[in-house]
Enzyme design. Structure first.
Site, PDB file in Angstrom:
ATOM      1  CB  SER A  99      -7.557   3.661   2.781  1.00  0.00           C
ATOM      2  OG  SER A  99      -6.861   3.024   3.829  1.00  0.00           O
TER       3      SER A  99
ATOM      4  CB  SER B 224      -8.305   0.558   5.540  1.00  0.00           C
ATOM      5  OG  SER B 224      -8.984   1.770   5.724  1.00  0.00           O
TER       6      SER B 224
ATOM      7  CE  LYS C 231      -3.860   1.849   2.794  1.00  0.00           C
ATOM      8  NZ  LYS C 231      -4.677   1.557   3.997  1.00  0.00           N
TER       9      LYS C 231
END
Length: 525
Positions: free
Chosen positions: A155, A179, A80
């Protein structure tokens, strides 16, 4: 034989170690896949292909020399955006951070690379990482490989899209408000949020999430197979402990494969909070419960479960305690993307105006947004914040105490009440993802497992409502046939091994079903 691009990370590592496939070949296959799907998905937004090729070639040389190989030797992975990777940009989806270059690997990225993983690049996140869709002004929007018109979540949305589409064998995400689990569920993956403080987070270039010590963000893996989560966790726990024992609690890692399933009792919680779940979610819970029972697990209803909506409410109260000042500081002078505008409006609303706006919404029948707006009112004082944090602690102790009283080792509940919604719709549905938020508030380990797909005729059975949030949720369910549906497993603190053992048990029973979410229907490969 299953093509290498769709093999598990565990199988890829074994293939490299035994000479069935080279690390360079695996890396090239995944680079080709990323390039072929990028226009559709926009998931891997900061590639490092040349460096990955060089590292893969070196990994093959090491194997040829008979050197000791790590458990992820030669396995292509992605991480990420915000995790520190030497020489890469960590933007957190912020245009003003596009020049922020990491000087060195973070603790967990370093652990994964020491284990032999080949990092292909970094994946997309939403602006500020504060919403569960994925869009920003630098890289744009990421799409769900099961339906490009729908969000992969956030996210860790780019991460989930990449792993689900075969662009990466394993992903590293993070979970403050669902997330990891939200995008994993919507993209048909396995995902894990560990116990609060089980793993260290890299320091971020901006301060995010007010109340972060009340609700603790956790790194967590995403994968197409549950056993790969266990492998990644073992590597990261050991790697973090190697850097400094003070980074981790003194809790040894437990191998989930050593657990006897017939010794486990699991509580069935068919709904979290006050959002009813879709028909496909109810069916997935029934399938999951039966799958566990067939393997000897005792799955029992939990009529004595503590109220869950009050804990979900605490998430919004704690995060909004500073009047969303943290969000205002993160954005600075940067314009919010459309996805962020509703949240940004809260940062500019005077505290005295919030209850008036909430009252107006309630008068027009918008009860869910009214409640959310009231929860988002600033705490007003340090004393009020301390009371919120105390209530969080009480909720945690009450939930754990209720599990102990019922002699339950784990909880089976919905991952989310609906399958992946269309782009731009999550802000219209208020607090609908409370089933994920619950375990962030309680600090418990939780993971998700794909079970089935929405069948024609079971998209929605919601009753007509005046409430616009409920109307938006009903609209999001329309056209959802074929999308993945997941369930969630949570356990007592530090018992990630229980969560992982049960996720692996679910995969054993579910993966052979004709409606199991396998490869997404991208028109490529």
């Amino acid at each position: 034989m299953v093509p290498w691009i769709w093999q598990s990370a565990t199988a890829m590592a074994h293939g490299v170690a035994t000479g069935q496939v080279s690390a360079l070949a695996l890396t090239e296959l995944h680079i080709e896949r990323i390039q072929a799907t990028h226009a559709a998905l926009n998931a891997v937004v900061w590639p490092r292909f040349d460096a990955a090729r060089a590292e893969a070639a070196a990994a093959d040389v090491a194997r040829g020399r008979g050197e000791a190989l790590g458990p992820l030797h030669g396995v292509p992975i992605t991480v990420k955006d915000h995790f520190a990777l030497a020489g890469s940009v960590s933007s957190c989806g912020m245009a003003r951070l596009r020049g922020h270059v990491d000087a060195a690997d973070g603790v967990l990225v370093a652990a994964l690379r020491r284990a032999g993983a080949i990092v292909l690049g970094k994946t997309n996140v939403p602006q500020t990482m504060a919403v569960i869709e994925t869009d920003n002004a630098i890289f744009g929007r990421s799409n769900n490989p099961w339906d490009l018109a729908r969000t992969p979540g956030g996210s860790s949305g780019g991460e989930a899209a990449a792993v689900a589409a075969g662009c990466s064998a394993l992903g590293l995400g993070s979970d403050f408000g669902g997330s990891v689990r939200v995008p994993a569920a919507w993209c048909g993956l396995y995902g894990l949020r560990p116990t609060a403080r089980r793993l260290p987070m890299d320091p971020l270039p901006v301060a995010t999430a007010g109340g972060a010590e009340g609700i603790v963000a956790q790194p967590g893996p995403l994968a197409r197979h549950a056993a790969d989560l266990a492998l990644a966790m073992q590597v990261m726990v050991a790697g973090a402990g190697r850097v400094s024992s003070t980074l981790l609690p003194p809790v040894p890692w437990r191998d989930p494969t050593n657990l006897r399933l017939d010794s486990l009792r699991v509580a069935l919680l068919p709904q979290v909070g006050d959002w009813p779940v879709a028909p496909a979610v109810r069916r997935a819970l029934d399938l999951a419960a039966e799958a566990l029972r067939r393997q000897g697990v005792q799955v029992q209803p939990w009529p004595e479960a503590p109220p869950t909506q009050t804990s979900v409410d605490l998430f919004f109260q704690i995060v909004a305690a500073d009047g969303f000042g943290f969000l205002r500081d993160i954005l600075g002078d940067e314009a919010p993307v459309p996805l962020m505008r509703p949240n940004h409006r809260l940062t500019t609303m005077p505290g005295w105006l919030v209850p008036l706006a909430a009252a107006l919404l309630g008068a027009t029948g918008q009860q869910r947004v009214q409640r959310l707006l009231r929860l988002a009112a600033p705490a007003g004082s340090a004393d009020m914040l301390m009371r919120l944090l105390y209530r969080r602690l009480v909720a945690e102790q009450r939930f754990i105490g209720a599990m102990a009283a019922g002699r339950f080792d784990a909880v089976l509940c919905p991952a989310l009440p609906i399958a992946a919604p269309p782009h731009g719709s999550v802000n219209d549905m208020a607090d609908f993802w409370g089933s994920a938020l619950l375990f962030n508030v309680l600090g418990l380990p939780a993971g998700v497992a794909p079970i089935t797909r929405v069948q024609p005729g079971e998209e929605s059975d919601r009753q007509p409502s005046r409430d616009r949030a409920e109307q938006a949720l009903a609209r999001a369910e329309q056209g959802s046939a074929g999308l993945p549906v997941a369930v969630q497993i949570a356990a007592l603190p530090w018992r990630e091994d229980l969560v992982l053992a049960l996720l692996m048990a679910l995969e054993r029973e579910s993966a052979g079903r004709s409606d199991y979410p396998g490869r997404p229907p991208l028109p490529i490969g």
